[in-house]
Motif scaffolding. Sequence first.
Motif, short mmCIF file in Angstrom:
data_model
loop_
_atom_site.label_atom_id
_atom_site.label_comp_id
_atom_site.label_asym_id
_atom_site.label_seq_id
_atom_site.Cartn_x
_atom_site.Cartn_y
_atom_site.Cartn_z
N LEU A 53 11.15 41.01 69.53
CA LEU A 53 10.85 40.63 70.87
C LEU A 53 12.26 41.46 71.69
CD1 LEU A 53 9.53 37.18 71.38
CD2 LEU A 53 8.37 39.32 71.92
N PRO A 54 12.48 41.76 72.98
CA PRO A 54 13.65 42.27 73.45
C PRO A 54 14.78 41.42 73.10
CG PRO A 54 11.68 42.50 74.92
CD PRO A 54 11.42 41.47 73.91
N GLY A 55 16.05 41.86 72.91
CA GLY A 55 17.26 41.37 72.37
C GLY A 55 17.39 40.89 70.91
N PHE A 56 16.37 41.19 70.12
CA PHE A 56 16.01 40.50 68.92
C PHE A 56 15.71 41.46 67.91
CE2 PHE A 56 15.37 36.92 71.78
CZ PHE A 56 16.54 36.18 71.32
N GLY A 57 15.89 41.29 66.56
CA GLY A 57 15.55 42.18 65.59
C GLY A 57 16.34 43.73 66.01
N ARG A 58 15.28 44.78 66.14
CA ARG A 58 15.94 46.00 66.37
C ARG A 58 15.34 46.74 67.89
NH1 ARG A 58 15.56 48.95 60.50
NH2 ARG A 58 16.22 47.19 59.26
N THR A 59 15.11 45.83 68.65
CA THR A 59 14.48 45.93 69.91
C THR A 59 15.96 45.42 70.92
OG1 THR A 59 12.35 45.79 69.47
CG2 THR A 59 13.07 45.50 71.92
N PRO A 60 16.25 46.58 71.86
CA PRO A 60 17.35 46.18 72.76
C PRO A 60 16.92 45.26 73.62
CG PRO A 60 17.26 48.46 72.43
CD PRO A 60 16.02 48.19 71.65
N ALA A 61 18.04 44.49 74.17
CA ALA A 61 17.64 43.48 75.24
C ALA A 61 17.24 44.18 76.49
CB ALA A 61 18.98 42.55 75.44
N VAL A 62 16.33 43.59 77.29
CA VAL A 62 16.07 44.14 78.56
C VAL A 62 16.17 43.01 79.32
CG1 VAL A 62 14.11 45.01 79.96
CG2 VAL A 62 14.30 45.64 77.62
N PRO A 63 17.16 43.08 80.54
CA PRO A 63 17.48 41.87 81.48
C PRO A 63 16.04 41.31 82.04
CG PRO A 63 19.05 43.75 81.62
CD PRO A 63 17.91 44.09 80.61
N GLY A 64 15.82 40.18 82.24
CA GLY A 64 14.83 39.75 82.92
C GLY A 64 13.59 39.50 81.87
N LEU A 65 13.67 39.78 80.76
CA LEU A 65 12.61 39.66 79.84
C LEU A 65 12.80 38.58 78.74
CD1 LEU A 65 11.01 43.24 79.55
CD2 LEU A 65 10.12 41.41 80.90
N GLY A 66 13.80 37.80 78.81
CA GLY A 66 14.03 36.87 77.69
C GLY A 66 13.52 35.52 77.83
N GLY A 67 12.61 35.22 78.67
CA GLY A 67 12.13 33.94 78.94
C GLY A 67 10.88 33.85 78.67
N ILE A 68 10.24 32.35 78.22
CA ILE A 68 8.99 32.36 77.51
C ILE A 68 7.87 32.96 78.42
CG2 ILE A 68 7.51 30.56 77.11
CD1 ILE A 68 9.80 28.58 76.64
N ARG A 69 7.73 32.75 79.71
CA ARG A 69 6.60 33.47 80.48
C ARG A 69 6.78 34.96 80.36
NH1 ARG A 69 3.09 29.31 81.12
NH2 ARG A 69 4.26 27.35 81.65
N GLN A 70 7.84 35.31 80.62
CA GLN A 70 8.12 37.06 80.40
C GLN A 70 7.60 37.40 79.24
OE1 GLN A 70 10.48 34.82 81.64
NE2 GLN A 70 10.63 35.01 83.58
N GLN A 71 8.00 36.65 78.19
CA GLN A 71 7.69 37.25 76.66
C GLN A 71 5.97 37.12 76.61
OE1 GLN A 71 9.64 34.93 73.83
NE2 GLN A 71 11.62 35.79 74.16
N ALA A 72 5.47 36.04 77.09
CA ALA A 72 4.04 35.92 76.83
C ALA A 72 3.17 37.01 77.78
CB ALA A 72 3.56 34.77 77.66
N ASP A 124 24.73 40.73 63.93
CA ASP A 124 26.28 40.83 64.33
C ASP A 124 26.70 42.07 64.75
OD1 ASP A 124 26.58 38.34 63.52
OD2 ASP A 124 28.07 38.49 61.79
N ALA A 125 26.07 42.92 64.14
CA ALA A 125 26.41 44.41 64.54
C ALA A 125 25.54 44.77 65.98
CB ALA A 125 26.20 45.66 63.56
N GLN A 126 24.91 44.18 66.63
CA GLN A 126 24.01 44.62 67.64
C GLN A 126 24.76 44.15 69.06
OE1 GLN A 126 20.43 42.84 66.63
NE2 GLN A 126 19.55 44.63 65.61
N PRO A 127 24.87 44.91 70.12
CA PRO A 127 25.72 44.61 71.14
C PRO A 127 24.81 43.60 72.21
CG PRO A 127 24.92 46.58 71.37
CD PRO A 127 24.48 46.28 69.86
N TRP A 128 23.36 43.42 71.88
CA TRP A 128 22.70 42.91 72.87
C TRP A 128 22.49 41.34 72.66
CZ3 TRP A 128 20.51 47.33 70.35
CH2 TRP A 128 19.83 47.22 69.37
N GLY A 129 22.85 40.73 71.62
CA GLY A 129 22.47 39.45 71.15
C GLY A 129 22.91 38.23 72.11
#
Length: 294
Positions: free
Chosen positions: A66-85, A200-205
């Motif tokens: 999901l955005p901001g985790f693993g190897r997918t960069p974060a996308v502002p506004g997509l970190g919430g439960i409803r947005q993920q759904a 640790d090495a990812q800037p979007w955590g």
Amino acid sequence: MPLGAQEWPARTVPVAGVDLLVRETPGAAKDLPPALFVHGLGGSSMNWTALGLLLNDTVRGIAPDLPGFGRTPAVPGLGGIRQQAELLDHLIDSELDQPVHLFGNSMGGAAAVALAARSPEKVASLTLISPALPHPRASASAVWFTAVSTPRLGKAVLERTARLPFERRLKASLAIIFGDAKSLPPEVLEAYEQELRRRDAQPWGYQATLEGARSVLLSTLAPPRRSLWADAAKVRCPVLLVYGGKDRLVDAKIRTKAQRSFADARLLYLPKSGHVAQMEHPQEVERAFRQLIR
């Protein structure tokens, strides 16, 4: 190669303007029913390695970062439960035949509930492992979510944690996530350590963790008609609930309320498991899922 050490093939999939890294269950036949595996806050698609491989004769699964985790960069506004759904809803349309067997862990379990409620025709079954459903009583994890969700304080907490020696953070993380880290196979521990080092090495955590924690906290404050419990009441597919007796993030005592909240729910309680039973006790979860769909 042991189950917990096998890395699924990965590719990047454009979904609703987001480039998601998606892993596919290796060895699954193309004509099997589809499955979607959703990780929790701070997790990744790698959390499903063992369980997905155990089920590759039954479902052909995909697991996104999901955005901001693993190897997918974060996308502002997509970190919430409803947005993920909503994003997962688009992923199903893009990549999977319908309906799907939907799996969710922790915050990913909350997003899975929201998805099953908004698009019931797309979900054949729902397996929830320590889902982050609102709890009526305050807990240590609730205090942490409150702290991390607070402007300035949240960033300070995360930055201070990041400055701690890696081995100390790894030990603390293992103690929080697993019921008994010492009993885990070496390959699972090694994979978990590698994933933490990669994070640790990812800037979007920071951004993703702050948004996710804030969303979990706000979900506990939502009015009854808009709560995740109201979503649970709308779910009509068969549901498997998995709770661990040593879970330090989700109080397993909520399992009775959870089972009553879904129209058709079965419960698997694992006294010795922690927050990620699919990693710690994958065979037990596998057996329970097979019984669910049987």
